[in-house]
Design an enzyme around this catalytic site. Structure first.
Site, PDB file in Angstrom:
ATOM      1  N   CYS A  64       0.830  -1.206   0.000  1.00  0.00           N
ATOM      2  CA  CYS A  64       0.000   0.000   0.000  1.00  0.00           C
ATOM      3  C   CYS A  64       0.865   1.257   0.000  1.00  0.00           C
ATOM      4  O   CYS A  64       2.086   1.203   0.119  1.00  0.00           O
ATOM      5  CB  CYS A  64      -0.930   0.000   1.209  1.00  0.00           C
ATOM      6  SG  CYS A  64      -0.066   0.195   2.786  1.00  0.00           S
ATOM      7  N   ALA A  67       3.019   1.624   3.057  1.00  0.00           N
ATOM      8  CA  ALA A  67       4.172   0.728   3.035  1.00  0.00           C
ATOM      9  C   ALA A  67       5.308   1.334   2.219  1.00  0.00           C
ATOM     10  O   ALA A  67       6.489   1.237   2.594  1.00  0.00           O
ATOM     11  CB  ALA A  67       3.778  -0.635   2.470  1.00  0.00           C
ATOM     12  N   ARG A  98      11.968  -4.982   6.129  1.00  0.00           N
ATOM     13  CA  ARG A  98      12.748  -4.855   4.896  1.00  0.00           C
ATOM     14  C   ARG A  98      14.223  -5.230   5.069  1.00  0.00           C
ATOM     15  O   ARG A  98      14.971  -5.256   4.111  1.00  0.00           O
ATOM     16  CB  ARG A  98      12.667  -3.411   4.383  1.00  0.00           C
ATOM     17  CG  ARG A  98      11.356  -3.056   3.737  1.00  0.00           C
ATOM     18  CD  ARG A  98      11.392  -3.258   2.249  1.00  0.00           C
ATOM     19  NE  ARG A  98      12.285  -2.313   1.593  1.00  0.00           N
ATOM     20  CZ  ARG A  98      12.588  -2.375   0.292  1.00  0.00           C
ATOM     21  NH1 ARG A  98      12.095  -3.319  -0.451  1.00  0.00           N
ATOM     22  NH2 ARG A  98      13.389  -1.484  -0.250  1.00  0.00           N
ATOM     23  N   HIS A 197       6.212   6.115  -2.232  1.00  0.00           N
ATOM     24  CA  HIS A 197       7.571   6.568  -2.540  1.00  0.00           C
ATOM     25  C   HIS A 197       7.554   8.051  -2.914  1.00  0.00           C
ATOM     26  O   HIS A 197       8.388   8.843  -2.455  1.00  0.00           O
ATOM     27  CB  HIS A 197       8.155   5.779  -3.719  1.00  0.00           C
ATOM     28  CG  HIS A 197       8.150   4.297  -3.533  1.00  0.00           C
ATOM     29  ND1 HIS A 197       8.153   3.418  -4.593  1.00  0.00           N
ATOM     30  CD2 HIS A 197       8.147   3.534  -2.409  1.00  0.00           C
ATOM     31  CE1 HIS A 197       8.155   2.180  -4.130  1.00  0.00           C
ATOM     32  NE2 HIS A 197       8.149   2.225  -2.806  1.00  0.00           N
TER      33      HIS A 197
END
Length: 544
Positions: A64, A67, A98, A197
Site C-alpha cells: 500500500c 508501506a 525490509r 515513494h
C-alpha cells in the site's frame, strides 16, 4: 495432448491465453493489457498497461501507499524518529520487515529497532487523535532529542480527518531544535506503494534537502538514489566507491541519516539505481541545484564495472579513471573464479522475476552472468516508463489516481543553484555517447517472446509455475511459501531471505553461490503441498 503439458510446447501467446482463460470476460480484457508478449524491436517497444488499480477480488502482490512511504523510503533512515499515527497493526507491519541495515556512526543514534506508534484505539477514532499525536511527539523528543521526527498517516487517520501537518508544524515550533514534518500516506491513497515513494520523497525534498549548507569533504562527490541497503547492499557499494576515490554524499535512503539528506545538494552528480522510486528526486535536484543525473546499476559484476566507468567518464579525470580500472581488475578476479566454479551447474536454467522497483530488471544481469535465462518478469508497482523507457513519459495520461499525489513545483535556487558542468562540457559528453537522465526500461533488455506481466497475482504466478516449471522464482514474502509448495525454489528479493549483500562485486559472488545451492538442490523435487495428495474441497467458478 501430452506434448502440450511440457513447457517447450507452449508459445508465449498460448500462455497468455491460458492465464486469461479462467477470468470473467471483463476481467480478462483488463488483465490482457497488462500481460505482454515481448516483441521489442530496435526502434519500438510494445505498450503495456501499468500503474492502474488492481482489480477487486484479485490477490495482488502489491503493497500500500503507507508501506512505500514509511517502510521503503523512510524506514532505512537511522536517526529520524518515525511515528506511525494509527492503530498498532500498521506500525508493526512496517517494523524491520525490509532488513535495511545501518551503521549508527560516531553518534550511535539508531532508532530503526524501535516501533513508534500512537496506537490509536476506538475512542481515538471516534473523538480524534491529534492530542494523542502531540503527546507522542513530545514523548519521543524527551526520550531521544532527535534531529527530526516524521509522522505517517494510516487509513483511519485519513478517514477521520486528523490534521497531522498542523500538529507537526505546531510541535516543530514548540520544540525549536527538532524538524517535525508529516506524510499524508494513507494506504488507500494510490494505486500501489509507488504513490508512497513519491509522497515520502516530496516531503524529504521540501523539509530536509538543502537545509544544511556546510561544505562536504572528499573528491568526486555523488548522491546514490534508490538504493535501500537491503542485506548490506549499500555497504558493499560504498566500499567499492571508496576504493575508487568516489565520495558518496547521500544515499536515498539506505544507511541514510538526517545530515545526508540535508547536504545532498552539495553533490556533483546523482546516480539513480531504482528508477521508479526516485527518478523525480533526481529531476528536482537538477532543477533546483544544477546536479545532473545518470542511471546506474550496481547489481551484477559487469553492470557494476560499467556504472563505475560511467561515473569516471562524467568527472573526466584520468587519475580517477585509472584508479577505477585498477579496482575493477582486482575485484573481478575472485568474481570470475566464482562464476567459473558455478556456471557449469547453472548454465541453461530458467528464472522468473516479479519484484518491485528495478530489481526485476537489474537481477536479470546476475542471472545472465550465471548463464540462466529469464523467461518471464514484471513489477509490482511500475509505471509504463519503467517497462518501455523514459521516452514515453510525455505521452502518459494523468489519471485520477495520479492526481492524488502532489507534484512539487521546483525552480532554480537563487543562491544554491550551480551548474556542475558548462553547457559545452555537457554537450561534449552527450556527443561522445554519454547518456544523462536516460533509462531504456526493462522490456528492450528481455528476449523476444518472453513474457512481461505487470501486477502479477497469485493465480497467475501458480499457473506460470505449472506451465514452465522454472528452476527458480524470485518475488516477495507473500508469494514465497505458495511457490515453494509447488516444488520450485523461491528467492525472496525484497529482503533477501536473510542473505546478502548481492550488490557490487562481492555481492555478485554471493549471489552466484546462493543460486547454485538453490537450483541444484534435489529437495524441491520431493515437495508436495498437502492438498496435492489429499484434496479436501472441490469447486467450480460461478461463471462456468
Amino acid at each position: 495432448m501430452a506434448a502440450k503439458n511440457t513447457a517447450a510446447a507452449w508459445t508465449a501467446s498460448a500462455v497468455k491465453e491460458e492465464l486469461l482463460k479462467k477470468y470473467p470476460p471483463k476481467v480478462a480484457r483488463k488483465r490482457a493489457a497488462s500481460i505482454l508478449v515481448n516483441e521489442a524491436l530496435e526502434n519500438s517497444t510494445p505498450e503495456i498497461q501499468a500503474n492502474v488499480r488492481t482489480i477487486p477480488g484479485v490477490i495482488t502482490m502489491r503493497g500500500c501507499t503507507y508501506a512505500g512511504c514509511k517502510g521503503v523510503i523512510m524506514g532505512p533512515t537511522r536517526d529520524i524518529v518515525n511515528i506511525v499515527h494509527g492503530p498498532i497493526g500498521c506500525s508493526f507491519y512496517a517494523w524491520l520487515t525490509r532488513r535495511n541495515q545501518t551503521d549508527p556512526g560516531p553518534d550511535g543514534q539508531n532508532y530503526m529497532p524501535y516501533a513508534f506508534s500512537t496506537d490509536m484505539q476506538d475512542s481515538d477514532i471516534i473523538f480524534g487523535g491529534e492530542k494523542k499525536l502531540k503527546a507522542a511527539i513530545q514523548e519521543a523528543y524527551d526520550l531521544f532529542h532527535p534531529k527530526g521526527i516524521c509522522v505517517f498517516a494510516t487509513c483511519p487517520v485519513g478517514l477521520i480527518g486528523d490534521d497531522i501537518h498542523a500538529v507537526s508544524r505546531e510541535m516543530k515550533e514548540k520544540l525549536g531544535d527538532c524538524n517535525v514534518f508529516a506524510f499524508s500516506c494513507e494506504g488507500y491513497k494510490g494505486v500501489s506503494q509507488s504513490a508512497g515513494h513519491h509522497i515520502a520523497n516530496n516531503q524529504v525534498f521540501r523539509h530536509l534537502v538543502g537545509t544544511e549548507d556546510r561544505a562536504k569533504e572528499g573528491e568526486y562527490k555523488i548522491n546514490l538514489l534508490g538504493e535501500y541497503n537491503i542485506g548490506g547492499d549499500g555497504f558493499e557499494i560504498d566500499r567499492v566507491l571508496k576504493r575508487c576515490g568516489i565520495t558518496n554524499i547521500a544515499t536515498f535512503s539506505g544507511n541514510s541519516s538526517y545530515d545526508q539528506f540535508a547536504t545532498a545538494h552539495k553533490a556533483d552528480l546523482s546516480c539513480v539505481m531504482c528508477h521508479r522510486s526516485i527518478n523525480y528526486v533526481a529531476d528536482m535536484l537538477e532543477t533546483k541545484y544544477g546536479i545532473p543525473w545518470i542511471k546506474v546499476n550496481f547489481i551484477g559484476a559487469e553492470a557494476t564495472a560499467k556504472s563505475l566507468r560511467k561515473i569516471g567518464q562524467y568527472f573526466g579525470d584520468k587519475a580517477l579513471q585509472d584508479r577505477i580500472e585498477a579496482v575493477i581488475a582486482e575485484e573481478m578476479a575472485p568474481v570470475k573464479a566464482a562464476q567459473a566454479e558455478v556456471r557449469p551447474r547453472t548454465q541453461g536454467k530458467t528464472a522468473m522475476l516479479f519484484v518491485g522497483g528495478s530489481r526485476a530488471h537489474h537481477y536479470q544481469e546476475l542471472f545472465a552472468e550465471l548463464g540462466m535465462k529469464t523467461i518471464a518478469a514484471g513489477y509490482e508497482f511500475a509505471h509504463r516508463d519503467d517497462y518501455e523507457g523514459r521516452q514515453v513519459i510525455p505521452n502518459l495520461k494523468v489519471d485520477a489516481d495520479s492526481r492524488n499525489i502532489e507534484e512539487i513545483e521546483v525552480s532554480a535556487d537563487p543562491v544554491a543553484y550551480k551548474p556542475r558542468k558548462s553547457a559545452g562540457e555537457m554537450q561534449g559528453l552527450e556527443e561522445s555517447g554519454f547518456a544523462f537522465k536516460d533509462y531504456d526500461g526493462m522490456i528492450p533488455d528481455m528476449d523476444k517472446g518472453s513474457l512481461v506481466i505487470d501486477d502479477l497475482n497469485q493465480y497467475e504466478a501458480e499457473k506460470l509455475v505449472e506451465i514452465f516449471k522454472p528452476d527458480i522464482f524470485c518475488a516477495g514474502i507473500k508469494e514465497k511459501y505458495s511457490i515453494q509448495k509447488l516444488g520450485i525454489p523461491m528467492k525472496q528479493l525484497h529482503s533477501y531471505d536473510y542473505g546478502g549483500p548481492y550488490a557490487g562485486f562481492k555481492g555478485a559472488a554471493n549471489f552466484y553461490r546462493e543460486i547454485d545451492r538453490m537450483v541444484n538442490s534435489r529437495v524441491w523435487s520431493y515437495m508436495k503441498a498437502p492438498w496435492q495428495e489429499n484434496p479436501e474441497l472441490s469447486a467450480t467458478y460461478v461463471w462456468e
